[in-house]
Design a protein around this motif. Structure first.
Motif, PDB file in Angstrom:
ATOM      1  N   TYR A 265      15.654 -38.076 -20.157  1.00 49.92           N
ATOM      2  CA  TYR A 265      16.101 -36.680 -20.195  1.00 49.92           C
ATOM      3  C   TYR A 265      14.914 -35.719 -20.058  1.00 49.92           C
ATOM      4  O   TYR A 265      14.969 -34.757 -19.291  1.00 49.92           O
ATOM      5  CB  TYR A 265      16.847 -36.412 -21.501  1.00 49.92           C
ATOM      6  N   CYS A 266      13.843 -35.998 -20.795  1.00 49.70           N
ATOM      7  CA  CYS A 266      12.645 -35.146 -20.735  1.00 49.70           C
ATOM      8  C   CYS A 266      12.060 -35.117 -19.326  1.00 49.70           C
ATOM      9  O   CYS A 266      11.555 -34.091 -18.862  1.00 49.70           O
ATOM     10  CB  CYS A 266      11.587 -35.630 -21.719  1.00 49.70           C
TER      11      CYS A 266
ATOM     12  N   ALA B 261      11.739 -31.455 -17.816  1.00 47.88           N
ATOM     13  CA  ALA B 261      10.364 -30.969 -17.963  1.00 47.88           C
ATOM     14  C   ALA B 261       9.377 -31.703 -17.066  1.00 47.88           C
ATOM     15  O   ALA B 261       8.471 -31.083 -16.507  1.00 47.88           O
ATOM     16  CB  ALA B 261       9.913 -31.091 -19.422  1.00 47.88           C
TER      17      ALA B 261
ATOM     18  N   ILE C 195       6.668 -34.203 -19.998  1.00 49.89           N
ATOM     19  CA  ILE C 195       7.392 -34.914 -21.059  1.00 49.89           C
ATOM     20  C   ILE C 195       6.793 -34.590 -22.418  1.00 49.89           C
ATOM     21  O   ILE C 195       7.517 -34.362 -23.399  1.00 49.89           O
ATOM     22  CB  ILE C 195       7.371 -36.428 -20.795  1.00 49.89           C
TER      23      ILE C 195
ATOM     24  N   GLN D 209       8.005 -31.218 -23.534  1.00 45.67           N
ATOM     25  CA  GLN D 209       9.421 -31.221 -23.924  1.00 45.67           C
ATOM     26  C   GLN D 209       9.619 -31.907 -25.269  1.00 45.67           C
ATOM     27  O   GLN D 209      10.444 -31.464 -26.079  1.00 45.67           O
ATOM     28  CB  GLN D 209      10.263 -31.905 -22.849  1.00 45.67           C
ATOM     29  N   LEU D 210       8.885 -32.979 -25.533  1.00 40.28           N
ATOM     30  CA  LEU D 210       8.981 -33.630 -26.842  1.00 40.28           C
ATOM     31  C   LEU D 210       8.552 -32.679 -27.951  1.00 40.28           C
ATOM     32  O   LEU D 210       9.124 -32.686 -29.050  1.00 40.28           O
ATOM     33  CB  LEU D 210       8.118 -34.900 -26.860  1.00 40.28           C
TER      34      LEU D 210
ATOM     35  N   ILE E  40      11.391 -30.250 -28.558  1.00 43.98           N
ATOM     36  CA  ILE E  40      12.491 -30.873 -29.298  1.00 43.98           C
ATOM     37  C   ILE E  40      12.208 -30.858 -30.798  1.00 43.98           C
ATOM     38  O   ILE E  40      13.106 -30.566 -31.604  1.00 43.98           O
ATOM     39  CB  ILE E  40      12.732 -32.302 -28.773  1.00 43.98           C
TER      40      ILE E  40
ATOM     41  N   TYR F  23      18.746 -34.455 -30.131  1.00 40.11           N
ATOM     42  CA  TYR F  23      17.938 -35.104 -29.103  1.00 40.11           C
ATOM     43  C   TYR F  23      17.219 -36.346 -29.626  1.00 40.11           C
ATOM     44  O   TYR F  23      16.968 -37.279 -28.861  1.00 40.11           O
ATOM     45  CB  TYR F  23      16.904 -34.124 -28.544  1.00 40.11           C
TER      46      TYR F  23
END
Length: 297
Positions: free
Chosen positions: A133-134, A138, A169, A172-173, A176, A190
């Protein structure tokens, strides 16, 4: 300042100015890095971010799911019809940027796919699922951005692209973890199920607006995920020496702000349950200035 090759006040110039306005007001963390680019590159990257923002806003908006899906289908169709912009300033700027620079515009499809996953409240069973997903929402932005940057001639673009994807990634992590309570309030989780089970957490909303999980378990869960994000930063930041000076400064500033944000989360994991963790403006400006100074060394 109008970029070279753009006629001040022309439809194209106004289109780029609109993209720059959107980025400045809606993507403040990224704007610190983008302003370090030369004007003709700055506008192109703002066009990429303006489109990404448009897609995100659909997913985060108040429309019912079916209407969101229809809007996303419309955006996807419009992106497939470039260079036709239909009077849309953001698409006009994007089409021009894609014509001038090697921006992999098909990667925008991945952002739409990731937004559709949000609309469908997709649950991620494993960390590999979450990384997928990331990469959509992203990593794709990292690869699109790379098309704006100057990669050193001796560097295979495939190598740089993989590193840009990895750095996206990492960012984006971090997002989250920062937005864990806000996302839960919107019905989105997530963090992978396997990790929630591992640490005995459910991310159930608490009566105080935070989360009802035992604080010690939640702190361990956040630190665990932060360590994973850190590994992606370590790999992704290898992109910097592969870029020209201004491109490297731009990436260092954008990634540096998020990397510091991650460090704050590690230092106080439960802060994400009390407020939206952020850096003050002066610290973001310092990171950007330091990035430019280091890239000039």
């Amino acid at each position: 300042m109008t970029a070279p090759g753009r006629i001040a006040g022309s439809p194209l110039d106004l289109a780029y100015r609109e993209c720059e306005r959107i980025t400045r007001t809606e993507a403040r963390n990224f704007s610190y890095g983008i302003r370090l680019l030369r004007p003709e590159r700055r506008g192109a990257l703002c066009a990429v971010y303006a489109v990404a923002r448009r897609i995100d806003d659909i997913g985060d908006g108040d429309l019912p799911p079916a209407a969101k899906v229809a809007r996303l289908d419309q955006v996807r169709a419009a992106l497939h019809q470039l260079p036709e912009a239909g009077g849309d300033p953001v698409l006009l700027a994007l089409a021009d940027a894609g014509d001038r620079l090697p921006i992999p515009l098909p990667a925008l499809d991945e952002i739409v796919d990731g937004c559709l996953a949000d609309v469908q409240d997709t649950v991620y069973d494993t960390f590999d699922d979450l990384v997928g997903y990331c990469r959509q929402v992203a990593g794709s932005v990292g690869r699109l951005s790379l098309g704006v940057f100057d990669v050193r001639p001796t560097v295979p673009r495939s190598v740089a692209s993989e590193l840009a994807d990895t750095l996206g990634i990492a960012l984006q992590l971090t997002n989250i973890l920062r937005d864990i309570v806000e996302d839960r309030g919107n019905g989105r989780v997530y963090l992978p199920r396997e990790d929630l089970d591992r640490f005995g957490c459910t991310l159930t909303p608490g009566v105080d607006g935070g989360l009802a999980d035992p604080p010690d378990r939640l702190a361990e869960l956040v630190r665990w995920q932060a360590q994973r994000a850190e590994r992606y930063y370590r790999t992704g930041l290898r992109l910097l020496p592969l870029l020209d000076r201004r491109s490297a400064a731009c990436v260092a500033a954008m990634a540096g702000i998020y990397h510091r944000l991650l460090a704050r989360i590690v230092a106080d994991p439960l802060a994400v349950t009390r407020r939206r963790v952020s850096l003050p403006g002066w610290q973001k400006a310092y990171v950007a200035a330091r990035a430019m100074t280091r890239s000039s060394a």
